[in-house]
Design a protein around this motif. Structure first.
Motif, PDB file in Angstrom:
ATOM      1  N   THR A 129       0.820  -1.221   0.000  1.00 53.01           N
ATOM      2  CA  THR A 129       0.000   0.000   0.000  1.00 53.01           C
ATOM      3  C   THR A 129       0.848   1.262   0.000  1.00 53.01           C
ATOM      4  O   THR A 129       0.297   2.359  -0.159  1.00 53.01           O
ATOM      5  N   ASN A 130       2.159   1.107   0.209  1.00 50.65           N
ATOM      6  CA  ASN A 130       3.056   2.266   0.239  1.00 50.65           C
ATOM      7  C   ASN A 130       3.813   2.458  -1.076  1.00 50.65           C
ATOM      8  O   ASN A 130       4.780   3.217  -1.120  1.00 50.65           O
ATOM      9  N   ALA A 131       3.393   1.754  -2.116  1.00 50.10           N
ATOM     10  CA  ALA A 131       4.106   1.838  -3.397  1.00 50.10           C
ATOM     11  C   ALA A 131       4.004   3.250  -3.974  1.00 50.10           C
ATOM     12  O   ALA A 131       3.046   3.992  -3.716  1.00 50.10           O
ATOM     13  N   GLU A 132       4.971   3.589  -4.779  1.00 51.03           N
ATOM     14  CA  GLU A 132       5.024   4.924  -5.373  1.00 51.03           C
ATOM     15  C   GLU A 132       3.898   5.094  -6.396  1.00 51.03           C
ATOM     16  O   GLU A 132       3.649   4.213  -7.232  1.00 51.03           O
ATOM     17  N   GLY A 133       3.207   6.208  -6.326  1.00 53.92           N
ATOM     18  CA  GLY A 133       2.142   6.518  -7.276  1.00 53.92           C
ATOM     19  C   GLY A 133       0.774   6.016  -6.877  1.00 53.92           C
ATOM     20  O   GLY A 133      -0.203   6.219  -7.617  1.00 53.92           O
ATOM     21  N   VAL A 134       0.656   5.377  -5.711  1.00 54.78           N
ATOM     22  CA  VAL A 134      -0.655   4.853  -5.283  1.00 54.78           C
ATOM     23  C   VAL A 134      -1.654   5.987  -5.078  1.00 54.78           C
ATOM     24  O   VAL A 134      -2.842   5.870  -5.426  1.00 54.78           O
TER      25      VAL A 134
END
Length: 595
Positions: free
Chosen positions: A212-217
């Motif tokens: 859930t902390n991925a870039e661009g979420v």
């Protein structure tokens, strides 16, 4: 115009959505291309009403090869309005010829709570997707599964809402294993797995939360989706005993959403885990005063915390302050139960009185109103308040004059207050003849449902003849059994008067004699006896033979004396006291528990 479009599109792709919107709105001419981009920008900004108007106008006024895409986008707008704004569905006449249109239609049904229909629509979208992609020879099975991932994730969400968590979890894990390129899909799927795990399988949840902390979420999901993910992060921190992290996340959420009760409830849950109930109640009271529109759920939590502390009366006061619920049947039942537990019958009756008064003015004669009156009457009769129950019973009887049970209760109550009124009411009771029923008792007792069967009378025999008139029953005397006497009983001897006392308390008890050694046990070879020691003691014999007589010099007397002596090989070993002590044996090494 082309330059304006390119600039607005670049800003949109760089996630500078507000700048892109200004560029489009300041354009001198609004072309179809700019309107298409304008609709997408409005969708990203979650201005769904304006977005729907833009796409509706485009579909109505343009006919080209992009018509199907516009309809798909319009269906997505309708689905978003249904899910995030809880808007009612509008029939815009959109077809469901493609799997994208079918999928968006299913999402709109989920927003309306029509889960069964939504699941069927998602299965239909899955079939359409497989058929449409199967015709392309360049598409592999992995590509098809990757394209179906979003449909499968949504199907799992519907199953989760239906309570089929095991099936939902299996589908979610399948999507995660595919590792789709859409970071938004991965984040939502991982978040839903965390919600299923709750406080269990925390290790798996800590791995999933990284997705859930991925870039661009933040650019792929709606605000409510991001908010739900942040709430679950705070709850996970609480479940993993990361108190500081939980406070930090919940405080951040509260600053972002000051009117939302959930961040406060998370902080209260953390304080409760730390046994700081008083501080938790103060926090709830503060939020309730600042945001009265959200006070209902907050006050229910306050009441629960008061009950945990054992303050039942305070919990009841808080519950009675909730205007939205205080006259509901469930709330009345809870309040009456708690007041009864505290033996505060007057307060419980007051709760009934207020609730009945509310329904009397709002819904007189309704089923809920009469049910409350009935419960109030039964409660007062249970606690001996018959005088107070009269008004309730009269109201019930007037509603149904054929209710004999209520009439009987009313007569019983009036018998303590007004006997004349009780007599006059008793005239309304049916006669004994009308109350009798034509029931075959024998048939009823022999039925399968009978729990008691009357025993038939036994046949009269000679011993059980009927007694003549005047004959009196003579009770048979029971024979007393002779008591058992102790062994060696002497009837002539007088019994010991102290025989009932314990041995230690008797006058002739002298206690155990100390100092006498017990008979020594032989420690020599097997068969040793104590009697052999006397025979081997030379000092106790009158004439002792020589220890080593010279051969050939023995006299007759000496030979006679020697004849009584036992040969050495036939001698029995002496007792431990008469023989020499054995040398102490050394302990064997390497035994169990040795040092």
């Amino acid at each position: 115009i082309e330059v304006v479009f390119e600039k607005a599109y670049c800003e949109y792709r760089l996630n500078r959505v507000e700048s892109s919107l200004k560029t489009i709105e300041n354009a001198p001419v609004q072309t179809d291309k700019l309107k298409e981009l304008y609709g997408q920008v409005l969708y990203r900004l979650e201005r769904y009403d304006e977005c729907k108007s833009v796409y509706t106008d485009l579909i109505r006024n343009s006919q080209d090869e992009y018509e199907e895409e516009r309809k798909t986008n319009l269906a997505a707008v309708v689905a978003a309005m249904s899910q995030w704004e809880e808007a009612p569905l509008e029939d815009l006449g959109l077809p469901e010829s493609t799997y994208e249109l079918c999928y968006n239609s299913a999402c709109a049904l989920i927003g309306q709570g029509q889960l069964k229909e939504a699941l069927n629509k998602l299965r239909e979208a899955e079939e359409l997707c497989r058929v449409s992609l199967a015709d392309d020879s360049d598409v592999t099975e992995e590509d098809i599964e990757s394209e179906l991932a979003v449909i499968h994730s949504q199907m799992a969400y519907v199953m989760q809402l239906q309570g089929r968590t095991d099936e939902a979890l299996q589908l979610y894990n399948q999507v995660i294993k595919l590792k789709p390129s859409d970071v938004g899909l991965l984040a939502v799927t991982a978040n839903n797995i965390i919600t299923i795990n709750k406080d269990q399988n925390v290790f798996d949840s800590k791995k999933k939360v990284k997705l859930t902390n991925a870039e661009g979420v933040e650019y792929k999901l709606a605000k409510k989706q991001l908010q739900a993910i942040d709430f679950n992060k705070a709850l996970l921190a609480m479940y993993t005993n990361q108190a500081d992290q939980c406070r930090k996340l919940s405080s951040s959420l509260q600053s972002q959403n000051p009117g939302h009760p959930r961040p406060v409830l998370i902080q209260v849950a953390q304080l409760s885990r730390e046994k700081q109930h008083t501080k938790a109640i103060e926090l709830l009271q503060q939020f309730s005063d600042q945001h009265p529109e959200s006070a209902s759920g907050i006050k229910l939590t306050m009441a629960q915390l008061y009950l945990v502390q054992g303050h039942v009366t305070k919990a009841c006061d808080v519950l009675r302050s909730i205007e939205e619920f205080k006259h509901k049947a469930g709330m009345v039942s809870a309040l009456v139960t708690m007041y009864s537990h505290e033996e505060d019958i007057d307060s419980a009756i007051d709760v009934f009185k207020q609730a009945i008064g509310h329904y009397q003015s709002e819904q007189p004669g309704s089923a809920a109103h009469l049910a409350l009156v009935r419960e109030a009457a039964n409660f007062k009769l249970k606690y001996g308040r018959k005088k107070e129950a009269i008004s309730d019973l009269e109201q019930l009887w007037k509603q149904n004059t054929n209710d004999i049970h209520t009439l009987a209760q009313l007569i019983s109550a009036y018998s303590l207050v007004d006997t004349d009124k009780a007599k006059s009411l008793s005239k309304h009771l049916p006669s004994a003849d009308t109350m009798s029923f034509n029931v075959d008792v024998d048939e009823l007792e022999n039925s399968h449902g009978a729990t008691y069967v009357r025993k038939k009378a036994a046949k009269v025999t000679g011993e059980n003849l009927p007694k003549e008139q005047g004959q009196v029953d003579i009770k048979k005397k029971k024979k007393k059994k002779k008591g058992k006497l102790p062994k060696n009983y002497d009837p002539k001897a007088t019994p010991d008067p102290e025989r009932w006392l314990p041995m230690r308390e008797r006058s002739y008890y002298r206690g155990k004699k100390k100092g006498k050694k017990k008979e020594q046990i032989g420690k020599g070879t097997q068969g040793a006896t104590a009697g052999a020691s006397a025979e081997l003691d030379a000092s106790k014999t009158a004439s002792s033979p020589p220890t080593s007589p010279r051969p050939g010099s023995a006299s007759g007397s000496s030979s006679a004396a020697a004849s009584n002596v036992v040969p050495p090989r036939q001698q029995k070993p002496a007792a431990s006291g008469a023989t020499r002590k054995k040398a102490p044996q050394k302990k064997k090494k390497g035994g169990k528990g040795g040092w």
